[in-house]
Write a protein that holds these residues in place. Structure first.
Motif: not given
Ligand code: FAD
Length: 579
Positions: A157, A174, A176, A187-188, A191-192, A196-198, A277, A280
């Motif tokens: 990240v 930002q 990943i 990945v989720y 990110a979480t 963050r969210y991708v 990213s 979230i």
């Protein structure tokens, strides 16, 4: 790069379940028409020595399968942990799963480069497989060397990512970075944990750094964040000359363009990718259930109402997933609502449903609403509590806690495809001639059910996401599209070549004919509509224009430059369109 996976070389060898074949045990296969040549024993032995145990002799996991193995073959995560594991087992009259001659269990870009150089030097057919979720058989070939990327499980990240070669003053982002074997669920989760969210795919076990991104890739929230390819900031790749390169919008922007939607494994091998990213989101609404019409006339009325309602209410960055048009006069919902107040989600749907609710003798209206903090979307325990039956956990001993797949994806595990096809439906048609589109949808639904996947049509996409998408090779028809219609038919847990588990060819032909009738009915109205390259017909006509539209010529020129000997070629890919 941190290694999060539990793979070690020893584990891999145990997993293969056999001692590594020595060079003398390798059967030298005859030269096939589509293949290159086969290297001699000495060449294989040298590669084996170089790779120190990472050169395997793979076999299809269902070859001589026991009852215990057949049970494991229902678990998508188990399948992809087998070197030659494939989600799909074949396609009627199209392709049949087959093992490569040898496979490299790649642990690094250097391993991938060794494989590319070896295949090139010996004119050997090369295939690449990550999570193994391809429908079109582009992840396997006879008489080939397989680059199996599953062991590459690193995730990192970034608080402030700067693409290599970016000019001074470029603002860091930002992001990943994920290696080639990583799946979306991992990945989720990363990110979480970072808030963050991708934007990736909806299916937890699809690969994040493989066919999805290379083919564009859509997830539930693509109307908000764009296609998967739009989020690609940089890729580390191995090109056909065997070199490891960092590619982004500053360094080889043409190749970077081709990697963003130009199709699976046609330009280079991905070693890792870096994805933008986003903060979230906060709230997720899920609408399931549907409406049952009492007869054909009522259903036709319902279809037109939905198509009229859609452009003004659902074609915007908040909504995703799909509406199902079923042959039994039932309309099904599987809709996601992002960052909308719960009451607004209900009232939006009620605008559509109220007139039908008022006619209980003709319509049974039964939507179901589930609301949750967005951060729970990848949390199996939360789903089990709130909506039992949505997820299946990976119950293998030693599987990471919380690993799951959607129940709705189970039907694609071990699938032998009778047929599969898709096309983009223009939003303008819904606005200007909803009656004609409704007729076509109704007539199509008489043959077989189909889905109207709204997150795979980007006419209602957020403006800033559209800006990113316009730099990709995504077919522009997608930007005008309300949705991608998908119709498919498969026989599950059918394994060509395994006695007692063979697909039923006669049944397959009948079902395939239904799919073809659905698409033919819709194509009468939209004869030029494009299709999504990852989710399309094996027997696609006009495969180049249908998958890439006006980008085709540019992609072909890039291909000629970066891969003049056509090392990277897959069915209906840029390198095989004329073959
Ligand atoms: C159950 C299921 C759910 C799906 N859900 C979605 C969805 O929500 N949205 C969506 O857009 N699509 C979805 N798809 C389609 C998916 O995007 C494609 O099947 C995609 O090709 C899968 O890529 P993979 O890397 O997981 O599979 P693989 O079979 O490993 O690879 C697919 C193709 O990519 C190539 N490839 C893989 N890794 C690399 C690499 N490192 N470098 C170069 N080439 C590589 C392979 O050679 C092959 O041609 C779904 C598919 C399935 C089976």
């Amino acid at each position: 790069m941190t290694r999060q996976g539990r793979w070690t070389r020893r584990a891999l060898l145990q997993l293969v379940g056999t001692t590594l074949a020595t060079a003398s045990a390798v059967r030298i296969l005859p030269r096939a028409a589509h293949a290159g040549s086969q290297p001699g024993r000495g060449a294989w032995a040298a590669l084996e020595q170089q790779l120190q145990g990472r050169l395997l002799t793979p076999q299809l996991p269902w070859r001589n399968a026991t009852a215990a193995v057949l049970k494991k073959l229902r678990n998508p995560f188990w399948i992809q942990e087998q070197p030659e594991g494939l989600q799909s087992t074949g396609w009627l009259g199209g392709w049949t799963a087959v093992a490569s001659t040898r496979a490299i269990a790649a642990e690094s870009a250097a391993d991938l480069a060794a494989g590319v150089r070896f295949a090139r030097q010996h004119r050997l057919r090369l295939v690449v497989k990550g999570a193994g979720h391809d429908y079109l058989g582009r992840n396997c070939a006879p008489d080939s060397l397989l680059l199996w990327t599953q062991p590459m499980q690193g995730i990192r990240v970034h608080e402030a990512f700067m693409p290599q070669g970016a000019p001074a003053g470029t603002a860091p982002l930002q992001a990943i970075t994920v290696q080639a074997g990583v799946r979306w669920l991992d990945v989720y989760a990363a990110a979480t944990a970072a808030g963050r969210y991708v934007q990736g795919g909806g299916c937890t076990s699809v690969g994040a750094c493989g066919g999805f991104i290379l083919g564009s890739g859509f997830g539930s929230f693509s109307k908000r964040y764009g296609s998967g390819a739009a989020g690609l900031l940089e890729a580390e790749v191995v090109t056909a000359d065997g070199q490891i390169r960092r590619v982004n919008s500053h360094q080889d922007p043409d190749l970077f363009f081709a990697l963003r939607g130009g199709g699976a494994c046609s330009f280079a091998v991905l070693s890792s990718i870096t994805l933008l990213s986003h903060p979230i989101p906060t709230r997720l609404g899920l609408v399931t259930g549907g409406v049952q019409a009492s007869d054909d006339a009522a259903y036709r009325e319902l279809i037109e109402a939905v198509l009229r309602f859609y452009p003004s209410h659902l074609d915007n960055p908040h909504w995703g997933e799909q509406i199902q048009f079923n042959p039994d006069n039932r309309l099904g919902f599987l809709l996601t609502a992002l960052d909308l107040p719960d009451a607004q989600v209900r009232s939006s749907l009620e605008t559509l449903l109220a007139p039908f609710r008022a006619q209980p003798d003709r319509f049974r209206v039964a939507p179901e609403f589930t609301f949750m903090p967005f951060a729970d979307i990848w949390n199996a325990e939360a789903w089990e509590r709130m909506k039992p039956g949505m997820v299946t956990r990976d119950d293998q001993p030693g599987a990471p806690q919380g690993r799951f797949w959607w129940d709705g994806n189970q039907g694609e595990v071990g699938a032998f495809w009778n047929s599969y096809d898709s096309l983009w439906i223009p939003t303008q048609a819904l606005k200007q001639r909803p009656d004609q589109v409704a007729d076509a949808f109704f007539n199509a639904s008489r043959h077989r059910g189909f889905t109207f996947q709204i997150n795979k049509g980007l006419s209602g996409e957020a403006t800033e996401a559209r800006q990113r998408d316009l730099d990709t090779a995504l077919h522009p028809d997608c930007y005008e599209a309300a949705a991608l219609v998908i119709c498919a038919s498969a026989q599950q847990y059918r394994y060509p070549g395994l006695a007692g588990h063979e697909p039923d060819i006669a049944q397959g032909r009948r079902d395939a004919n239904q799919v073809q009738q659905v698409l033919a009915t819709l194509r009468q109205l939209f004869p030029e509509a494009g299709t999504y390259s990852n989710e399309t017909d094996f027997f696609l006509k006009q495969a180049g224009p249908a998958q890439w539209g006006p980008h085709l010529k540019r992609l072909q020129a890039i291909k000629r430059r970066v891969d003049p000997s056509n090392l990277f070629r897959v069915h209906n890919g840029i390198g095989t369109l004329n073959s």
